[in-house]
Scaffold this motif. Structure first.
Motif, short mmCIF file in Angstrom:
data_model
loop_
_atom_site.label_atom_id
_atom_site.label_comp_id
_atom_site.label_asym_id
_atom_site.label_seq_id
_atom_site.Cartn_x
_atom_site.Cartn_y
_atom_site.Cartn_z
N LYS A 1 -6.95 -3.10 -0.33
CA LYS A 1 -6.44 -2.80 1.01
C LYS A 1 -7.30 -1.83 1.82
O LYS A 1 -7.33 -1.91 3.05
CB LYS A 1 -5.03 -2.21 0.89
CG LYS A 1 -4.00 -3.15 0.26
CD LYS A 1 -3.74 -4.36 1.14
CE LYS A 1 -2.73 -5.28 0.50
NZ LYS A 1 -2.48 -6.48 1.34
N PHE A 2 -7.97 -0.90 1.16
CA PHE A 2 -8.60 0.19 1.90
C PHE A 2 -10.08 0.41 1.60
O PHE A 2 -10.85 0.77 2.47
CB PHE A 2 -7.86 1.50 1.65
CG PHE A 2 -6.39 1.42 1.94
CD1 PHE A 2 -5.94 1.25 3.24
CD2 PHE A 2 -5.46 1.50 0.91
CE1 PHE A 2 -4.58 1.16 3.50
CE2 PHE A 2 -4.10 1.41 1.17
CZ PHE A 2 -3.67 1.24 2.47
N ARG B 1 -6.68 8.00 0.47
CA ARG B 1 -5.68 7.63 -0.53
C ARG B 1 -6.33 7.11 -1.80
O ARG B 1 -5.87 7.39 -2.91
CB ARG B 1 -4.74 6.56 0.05
CG ARG B 1 -3.77 7.09 1.08
CD ARG B 1 -3.16 5.99 1.90
NE ARG B 1 -4.15 5.40 2.80
CZ ARG B 1 -3.86 4.57 3.80
NH1 ARG B 1 -2.60 4.23 4.01
NH2 ARG B 1 -4.80 4.08 4.58
N CYS B 2 -7.41 6.36 -1.63
CA CYS B 2 -8.14 5.84 -2.78
C CYS B 2 -8.90 6.95 -3.50
O CYS B 2 -9.03 6.93 -4.73
CB CYS B 2 -9.09 4.74 -2.35
SG CYS B 2 -8.23 3.35 -1.57
N CYS C 1 -5.72 -0.05 -3.84
CA CYS C 1 -6.68 0.67 -3.01
C CYS C 1 -7.90 -0.19 -2.72
O CYS C 1 -8.36 -0.30 -1.58
CB CYS C 1 -7.12 1.96 -3.71
SG CYS C 1 -6.00 3.32 -3.49
N ASP C 2 -8.45 -0.81 -3.77
CA ASP C 2 -9.64 -1.63 -3.61
C ASP C 2 -9.39 -2.81 -2.68
O ASP C 2 -10.24 -3.17 -1.86
CB ASP C 2 -10.12 -2.15 -4.97
CG ASP C 2 -10.67 -1.04 -5.86
OD1 ASP C 2 -11.00 0.04 -5.32
OD2 ASP C 2 -10.75 -1.24 -7.08
N ASP D 1 -11.49 5.54 1.48
CA ASP D 1 -10.20 5.95 2.04
C ASP D 1 -9.66 7.14 1.26
O ASP D 1 -9.75 7.18 0.03
CB ASP D 1 -9.22 4.78 1.95
CG ASP D 1 -7.92 5.08 2.67
OD1 ASP D 1 -7.80 4.73 3.85
OD2 ASP D 1 -7.01 5.69 2.03
N PRO E 1 0.81 -1.23 0.00
CA PRO E 1 0.00 0.00 0.00
C PRO E 1 0.84 1.27 0.00
O PRO E 1 0.35 2.33 -0.40
CB PRO E 1 -0.83 -0.12 1.29
CG PRO E 1 -0.13 -1.11 2.13
CD PRO E 1 0.55 -2.06 1.19
#
Length: 242
Positions: free
Chosen positions: A112-113, A119-120, A109-110, A117, A76
């Motif tokens: 992990k978060f 960051r996403c 992103c999809d 989120d 990530p």
């Protein structure tokens, strides 16, 4: 030997030396911290690009991607570097290289978060720009609109990430010939950047240029002339070492 050839060889030697020094520094940082390493590569890549050293910038971005392939493909901490690399290639009119990078960032992103989120959301904002460049304006608008409230909650409405995403939303609307909506969105982006950086900041130039195009399409000649003149004044007074 022609003096100009000697000069070219000297410049080439200096460029190679800069790249080698950057590689040594980044490897040392890698030994200390993977997270700091990827962040440093991202920052140095953008600095090199801004200074006109595109070859060094590409070397830095490619070095980071090369390392991540051998460390952990779904790390990530790699999201920022992937986004930065994608932006670099998009800015260099190499969308075919930018799109797979931003899609990899999206996949991390999809996994992990999730889409909520920050960051996403920023990754979605970056992909909005790339979709706009390839003419996928409806998708670009969707991504920008979905990322805006998340970025506003995370960083505040008066933040550069929000201003940048508003600018990208304006581009998507302009691409669909929805000029009044684009104008309103660009004006909001401009006001945010003015509040952040002042009335004469170079960061206003992209938005002013976008506004000039939209005003021209709307046949608002006086407004177009004003934004064009303002952009020219900022450019004339910009720091040449910028």
């Amino acid at each position: 030997m022609n003096p100009s050839i000697n000069d070219q060889k000297l410049l080439a030697k200096r460029r190679r030396k800069r790249i080698v020094i950057l590689e040594i520094v980044t490897v040392i940082v890698l030994l200390a911290s993977t997270e700091v390493y990827f962040d440093l590569l991202d920052r140095l890549g953008f600095i090199s690009h801004d200074l006109g050293y595109d070859r060094a910038a590409e070397t830095l971005f490619r070095q980071g991607l090369f390392v991540q392939e051998r460390v952990r493909k779904d790390n990530p901490e790699l999201i920022g570097l992937l986004n930065g690399s994608a932006y670099f290639y998009d800015d260099a009119d190499q969308g075919e290289k930018a799109l797979p990078l931003i899609e990899r960032s999206e996949a991390i992103c999809d996994a992990k978060f999730g889409p909520k989120d920050p960051r996403c959301a920023w990754t979605a904002s970056c992909k909005s720009l790339i979709d706009d460049e390839i003419g996928n304006f409806v998708e670009a608008e969707r991504l920008a609109r979905e990322s805006l409230p998340i970025l506003e909650t995370a960083y505040g409405k008066q933040s550069d990430l929000v201003a940048t995403t508003l600018n990208r939303l304006g581009l998507a609307l302009e691409g669909q010939s929805r000029f009044p909506e684009a104008e309103s969105t660009f004006l909001e982006a401009l006001a945010t950047r003015e509040a952040l950086y002042g009335q004469n900041s170079e960061s206003l130039l992209p938005v002013l240029n976008n506004l000039t195009r939209v005003y021209t399409e709307e046949r608002k000649d006086r407004e177009a002339a004003a934004t064009r003149r303002r952009a020219a004044n900022i450019s004339a007074n910009r720091n040449p070492r910028g």
